[in-house]
Design a protein around this motif. Structure first.
Motif, PDB file in Angstrom:
ATOM      1  N   GLN A 138       0.853  -1.183   0.000  1.00  0.00           N
ATOM      2  CA  GLN A 138       0.000   0.000   0.000  1.00  0.00           C
ATOM      3  C   GLN A 138       0.890   1.235   0.000  1.00  0.00           C
ATOM      4  OE1 GLN A 138      -1.938  -0.345   3.921  1.00  0.00           O
ATOM      5  NE2 GLN A 138      -0.828   1.493   4.513  1.00  0.00           N
ATOM      6  N   GLY A 139       0.292   2.396  -0.228  1.00  0.00           N
ATOM      7  CA  GLY A 139       1.057   3.632  -0.128  1.00  0.00           C
ATOM      8  C   GLY A 139       0.651   4.643  -1.172  1.00  0.00           C
ATOM      9  N   MET A 140       1.233   5.852  -1.044  1.00  0.00           N
ATOM     10  CA  MET A 140       0.960   6.907  -2.007  1.00  0.00           C
ATOM     11  C   MET A 140       2.289   7.335  -2.625  1.00  0.00           C
ATOM     12  SD  MET A 140       0.968   7.894   1.305  1.00  0.00           S
ATOM     13  CE  MET A 140       1.654   9.138   2.396  1.00  0.00           C
ATOM     14  N   MET A 141       2.257   7.609  -3.921  1.00  0.00           N
ATOM     15  CA  MET A 141       3.458   7.961  -4.674  1.00  0.00           C
ATOM     16  C   MET A 141       3.213   9.262  -5.434  1.00  0.00           C
ATOM     17  SD  MET A 141       2.522   4.624  -4.761  1.00  0.00           S
ATOM     18  CE  MET A 141       3.022   3.592  -3.367  1.00  0.00           C
ATOM     19  N   PHE A 142       4.243  10.084  -5.530  1.00  0.00           N
ATOM     20  CA  PHE A 142       4.119  11.379  -6.188  1.00  0.00           C
ATOM     21  C   PHE A 142       5.089  11.493  -7.359  1.00  0.00           C
ATOM     22  CE2 PHE A 142       2.491  12.220  -1.954  1.00  0.00           C
ATOM     23  CZ  PHE A 142       1.430  13.095  -2.179  1.00  0.00           C
ATOM     24  N   GLY A 143       4.642  12.210  -8.378  1.00  0.00           N
ATOM     25  CA  GLY A 143       5.515  12.626  -9.472  1.00  0.00           C
ATOM     26  C   GLY A 143       5.367  14.114  -9.673  1.00  0.00           C
ATOM     27  N   TYR A 144       6.445  14.764 -10.132  1.00  0.00           N
ATOM     28  CA  TYR A 144       6.426  16.224 -10.272  1.00  0.00           C
ATOM     29  C   TYR A 144       7.166  16.610 -11.546  1.00  0.00           C
ATOM     30  CZ  TYR A 144       7.249  21.177  -9.265  1.00  0.00           C
ATOM     31  OH  TYR A 144       7.295  22.542  -9.347  1.00  0.00           O
ATOM     32  N   ALA A 145       6.746  17.709 -12.141  1.00  0.00           N
ATOM     33  CA  ALA A 145       7.469  18.286 -13.275  1.00  0.00           C
ATOM     34  C   ALA A 145       7.222  19.784 -13.313  1.00  0.00           C
ATOM     35  CB  ALA A 145       7.039  17.645 -14.591  1.00  0.00           C
ATOM     36  N   SER A 146       8.200  20.514 -13.833  1.00  0.00           N
ATOM     37  CA  SER A 146       8.115  21.966 -13.961  1.00  0.00           C
ATOM     38  C   SER A 146       8.833  22.374 -15.246  1.00  0.00           C
ATOM     39  CB  SER A 146       8.774  22.649 -12.757  1.00  0.00           C
ATOM     40  OG  SER A 146       8.974  24.031 -12.997  1.00  0.00           O
ATOM     41  N   ASN A 147       8.381  23.455 -15.851  1.00  0.00           N
ATOM     42  CA  ASN A 147       9.030  23.918 -17.076  1.00  0.00           C
ATOM     43  C   ASN A 147      10.174  24.889 -16.812  1.00  0.00           C
ATOM     44  OD1 ASN A 147       7.729  26.282 -16.355  1.00  0.00           O
ATOM     45  ND2 ASN A 147       6.465  26.428 -18.201  1.00  0.00           N
ATOM     46  N   GLU A 148      10.645  24.965 -15.554  1.00  0.00           N
ATOM     47  CA  GLU A 148      11.688  25.954 -15.248  1.00  0.00           C
ATOM     48  C   GLU A 148      13.078  25.541 -15.720  1.00  0.00           C
ATOM     49  OE1 GLU A 148      13.001  25.723 -10.711  1.00  0.00           O
ATOM     50  OE2 GLU A 148      10.825  25.704 -10.900  1.00  0.00           O
ATOM     51  N   THR A 149      13.277  24.272 -16.071  1.00  0.00           N
ATOM     52  CA  THR A 149      14.542  23.819 -16.658  1.00  0.00           C
ATOM     53  C   THR A 149      14.230  22.914 -17.850  1.00  0.00           C
ATOM     54  OG1 THR A 149      14.722  21.819 -15.323  1.00  0.00           O
ATOM     55  CG2 THR A 149      15.694  23.837 -14.411  1.00  0.00           C
ATOM     56  N   PRO A 157      16.924  24.112  -8.323  1.00  0.00           N
ATOM     57  CA  PRO A 157      17.877  23.843  -7.239  1.00  0.00           C
ATOM     58  C   PRO A 157      18.434  22.421  -7.262  1.00  0.00           C
ATOM     59  CG  PRO A 157      15.997  25.067  -6.389  1.00  0.00           C
ATOM     60  CD  PRO A 157      15.655  24.670  -7.787  1.00  0.00           C
ATOM     61  N   ILE A 158      17.591  21.395  -7.437  1.00  0.00           N
ATOM     62  CA  ILE A 158      18.080  20.018  -7.427  1.00  0.00           C
ATOM     63  C   ILE A 158      18.845  19.715  -8.710  1.00  0.00           C
ATOM     64  CG2 ILE A 158      15.956  19.024  -8.391  1.00  0.00           C
ATOM     65  CD1 ILE A 158      18.214  17.428  -5.689  1.00  0.00           C
ATOM     66  N   THR A 159      18.463  20.327  -9.826  1.00  0.00           N
ATOM     67  CA  THR A 159      19.179  20.111 -11.088  1.00  0.00           C
ATOM     68  C   THR A 159      20.618  20.589 -10.973  1.00  0.00           C
ATOM     69  OG1 THR A 159      17.141  20.296 -12.373  1.00  0.00           O
ATOM     70  CG2 THR A 159      19.203  20.658 -13.551  1.00  0.00           C
ATOM     71  N   TYR A 219      12.905  15.262  -6.003  1.00  0.00           N
ATOM     72  CA  TYR A 219      12.794  16.629  -6.525  1.00  0.00           C
ATOM     73  C   TYR A 219      13.398  17.681  -5.597  1.00  0.00           C
ATOM     74  CZ  TYR A 219       9.590  13.857  -9.280  1.00  0.00           C
ATOM     75  OH  TYR A 219       9.050  12.865 -10.063  1.00  0.00           O
ATOM     76  N   GLY A 220      14.249  17.242  -4.707  1.00  0.00           N
ATOM     77  CA  GLY A 220      14.962  18.188  -3.862  1.00  0.00           C
ATOM     78  C   GLY A 220      14.105  18.887  -2.830  1.00  0.00           C
ATOM     79  N   GLY A 221      12.956  18.299  -2.515  1.00  0.00           N
ATOM     80  CA  GLY A 221      12.065  18.913  -1.530  1.00  0.00           C
ATOM     81  C   GLY A 221      10.918  19.683  -2.145  1.00  0.00           C
ATOM     82  N   VAL A 222      10.938  19.882  -3.454  1.00  0.00           N
ATOM     83  CA  VAL A 222       9.815  20.532  -4.136  1.00  0.00           C
ATOM     84  C   VAL A 222       8.682  19.526  -4.259  1.00  0.00           C
ATOM     85  CG1 VAL A 222       9.032  21.605  -6.283  1.00  0.00           C
ATOM     86  CG2 VAL A 222      11.329  22.082  -5.416  1.00  0.00           C
ATOM     87  N   GLY A 223       7.464  19.972  -4.029  1.00  0.00           N
ATOM     88  CA  GLY A 223       6.332  19.064  -4.117  1.00  0.00           C
ATOM     89  C   GLY A 223       6.250  18.156  -2.905  1.00  0.00           C
ATOM     90  N   THR A 276      20.510   4.526 -11.429  1.00  0.00           N
ATOM     91  CA  THR A 276      19.549   5.469 -10.855  1.00  0.00           C
ATOM     92  C   THR A 276      19.903   5.820  -9.412  1.00  0.00           C
ATOM     93  OG1 THR A 276      18.009   3.825  -9.897  1.00  0.00           O
ATOM     94  CG2 THR A 276      17.721   4.374 -12.228  1.00  0.00           C
ATOM     95  N   ALA A 277      20.775   4.999  -8.797  1.00  0.00           N
ATOM     96  CA  ALA A 277      20.979   5.071  -7.345  1.00  0.00           C
ATOM     97  C   ALA A 277      21.911   6.194  -6.906  1.00  0.00           C
ATOM     98  CB  ALA A 277      21.499   3.730  -6.829  1.00  0.00           C
ATOM     99  N   ALA A 278      22.425   6.986  -7.834  1.00  0.00           N
ATOM    100  CA  ALA A 278      23.199   8.187  -7.484  1.00  0.00           C
ATOM    101  C   ALA A 278      22.836   9.285  -8.470  1.00  0.00           C
ATOM    102  CB  ALA A 278      24.703   7.909  -7.525  1.00  0.00           C
ATOM    103  N   TYR A 279      22.742  10.507  -7.976  1.00  0.00           N
ATOM    104  CA  TYR A 279      22.461  11.703  -8.777  1.00  0.00           C
ATOM    105  C   TYR A 279      21.015  11.791  -9.266  1.00  0.00           C
ATOM    106  CZ  TYR A 279      27.506  11.285  -8.621  1.00  0.00           C
ATOM    107  OH  TYR A 279      28.799  11.099  -8.182  1.00  0.00           O
ATOM    108  N   GLY A 280      20.096  11.146  -8.549  1.00  0.00           N
ATOM    109  CA  GLY A 280      18.681  11.347  -8.805  1.00  0.00           C
ATOM    110  C   GLY A 280      18.086  10.369  -9.799  1.00  0.00           C
ATOM    111  N   HIS A 281      16.806  10.062  -9.596  1.00  0.00           N
ATOM    112  CA  HIS A 281      16.085   9.159 -10.487  1.00  0.00           C
ATOM    113  C   HIS A 281      15.376   9.906 -11.603  1.00  0.00           C
ATOM    114  CE1 HIS A 281      16.141   5.447  -7.805  1.00  0.00           C
ATOM    115  NE2 HIS A 281      16.714   6.391  -7.066  1.00  0.00           N
ATOM    116  N   PHE A 282      15.332  11.233 -11.518  1.00  0.00           N
ATOM    117  CA  PHE A 282      14.547  12.015 -12.470  1.00  0.00           C
ATOM    118  C   PHE A 282      15.390  13.130 -13.091  1.00  0.00           C
ATOM    119  CE2 PHE A 282      11.538  10.657  -9.017  1.00  0.00           C
ATOM    120  CZ  PHE A 282      11.016   9.586  -9.725  1.00  0.00           C
ATOM    121  N   GLY A 283      14.934  13.585 -14.270  1.00  0.00           N
ATOM    122  CA  GLY A 283      15.676  14.621 -14.980  1.00  0.00           C
ATOM    123  C   GLY A 283      16.901  14.086 -15.697  1.00  0.00           C
TER     124      GLY A 283
END
Length: 380
Positions: free
Chosen positions: A116-127, A134-136, A248-252, A351-358
């Motif tokens: 069970q659980g809740m999962m989030f995804g996020y995206a922004s057009n700032e980069t 900041p996380i990028t 996402y570095g704390g965003v979202g 994926t285990a270093a430097y983020g799973h996204f972007g």
């Protein structure tokens, strides 16, 4: 958020003790998926001075040499000398592995969610990566720090390290870099002035665009003065303790579940990837400038129990209609997610270093924007 504010994110290098553990856990997962794509893996690792411990629940038809995987991973990261307090040749490796609980398997075998659980995804057009700035930039700094070490551009760096970037936003748009922090693991011979000069020239100036820096930008390099004792010698590491660095570095928002060491039947991982895929395609389609997607699952149940979309007031259509688009255009069954994103492949250690996204490397299927045009047309 429509005013002037500051936001900070951090990243860590592959030699950070928690990231060492993430990479060990995902290396075990990858090795099993190479031989048995249907293997069930929940692998946890811990490292400390001279010792690596691997435990978990693994059900597979193949055999993998876990101590060899552990040592090869540690060697690849760069812990290759006893002087570092952690060495792939001499560290002890302890394992404690058992099979997956039959109670869990009963629900997963029928195609249901592995928990069970809740999962989030996020995206922004700032980069261009559709990620928060900041996380990028923080990830780019730690990757550059590792490159400078691995290519012996300077000879005193060791594997551990951290970065932190503070961005000033105005009306929700990133305007400038307020502060940069770099903590670089080094040997005992290196002089503080040399470290500061080298990191500023070879890392920060190579990564942070000059137009984002000004006379008021603050730079901190090894702010305590020294960073000789690092890695597992300086701090015990455990799998799954850098979930904000991973995302996402704390965003979202964050559902709380870690990714590393989990096969894709665990929706903590696979549904988070699908949520990112949906959010990124929504932003890439032009429907919204920012988007957060939440999925929630019950163990053993194939359909999500809820779907939420938040566009932070930037969408061109109602969020209710965006939820409808997500339901109609994305297969959210655990099995459908695995098939669409091709998740039964050995793609996880990187994926285990430097983020799973972007990320744009091969295997990051959840970063594709192949659904953007479909969503754009459907929104009309």
């Amino acid at each position: 958020m429509k005013h002037k504010y500051f936001f900070t994110s951090e990243s860590v290098t592959e030699g950070h003790p928690d990231k060492v553990c993430d990479q060990i856990s995902d290396a075990v997962l990858d090795k099993i998926l190479e031989e048995d794509p249907s293997g069930r893996v929940a692998c946890e690792s811990m490292v400390t001075t001279g010792l690596a411990f691997v435990a978990g629940e693994i059900s597979t038809s193949c055999y993998v040499d876990i101590p060899k995987i552990v040592r090869d991973t540690i060697k690849g990261i760069g812990y290759t000398h006893a002087d570092y307090g952690f060495d792939y040749l001499t560290c002890g490796v302890i394992t404690s592995i058992q099979g997956q609980s039959p109670d869990i398997a009963m629900g997963v075998d029928t195609g249901g969610a592995g928990d069970q659980g809740m999962m989030f995804g996020y995206a922004s057009n700032e980069t261009k990566e559709f990620m928060p700035m900041p996380i990028t930039l923080a990830h780019a700094l730690t990757r550059r720090l590792a490159k400078v070490r691995k290519e012996s551009i300077v000879d005193y760096l060791r594997p551990d390290g951290k970065s932190q970037v503070t961005i000033e936003y105005d009306e929700g748009v990133p305007k400038r870099v307020e502060a940069v922090v770099i903590s670089a693991h080094h040997d005992g011979v290196a002089k503080m002035k040399d470290i500061q000069d080298d990191i500023k020239k070879l890392v920060i100036k190579e990564i942070i665009p000059a137009n984002l820096m000004d006379k008021d930008t603050k730079i901190f390099i090894n702010p305590t003065g020294r960073f000789e004792v690092g890695g597992p010698q300086g701090d015990t590491g455990v799998t799954g303790r850098k979930i904000i660095v991973d995302t996402y570095g704390g965003v979202g928002s964050h559902g709380g579940g870690a990714f590393s060491g989990k096969d894709p039947t665990k929706v903590d991982r696979s549904a988070s990837y699908m949520a990112r895929y949906a959010a990124k395609n929504i932003v890439a389609s032009g429907i919204a400038e920012k988007c957060e997607v939440q999925f929630a699952y019950a163990i053993g149940v194939v359909e999500p129990v809820s779907i939420m979309v938040n566009t932070f007031g930037t969408s061109k259509i109602s969020e209710k209609n965006i939820v409808k688009l997500v339901r109609e255009n994305f297969d959210l069954f655990p099995g459908g997610i695995i098939e669409k994103l091709k998740l039964r492949r050995p793609i996880y250690q990187k994926t285990a270093a430097y983020g799973h996204f972007g990320r744009t490397e091969n295997g990051f299927t959840w970063e594709e924007i192949d659904m953007a045009e479909t969503l754009k047309k459907a929104a009309k």
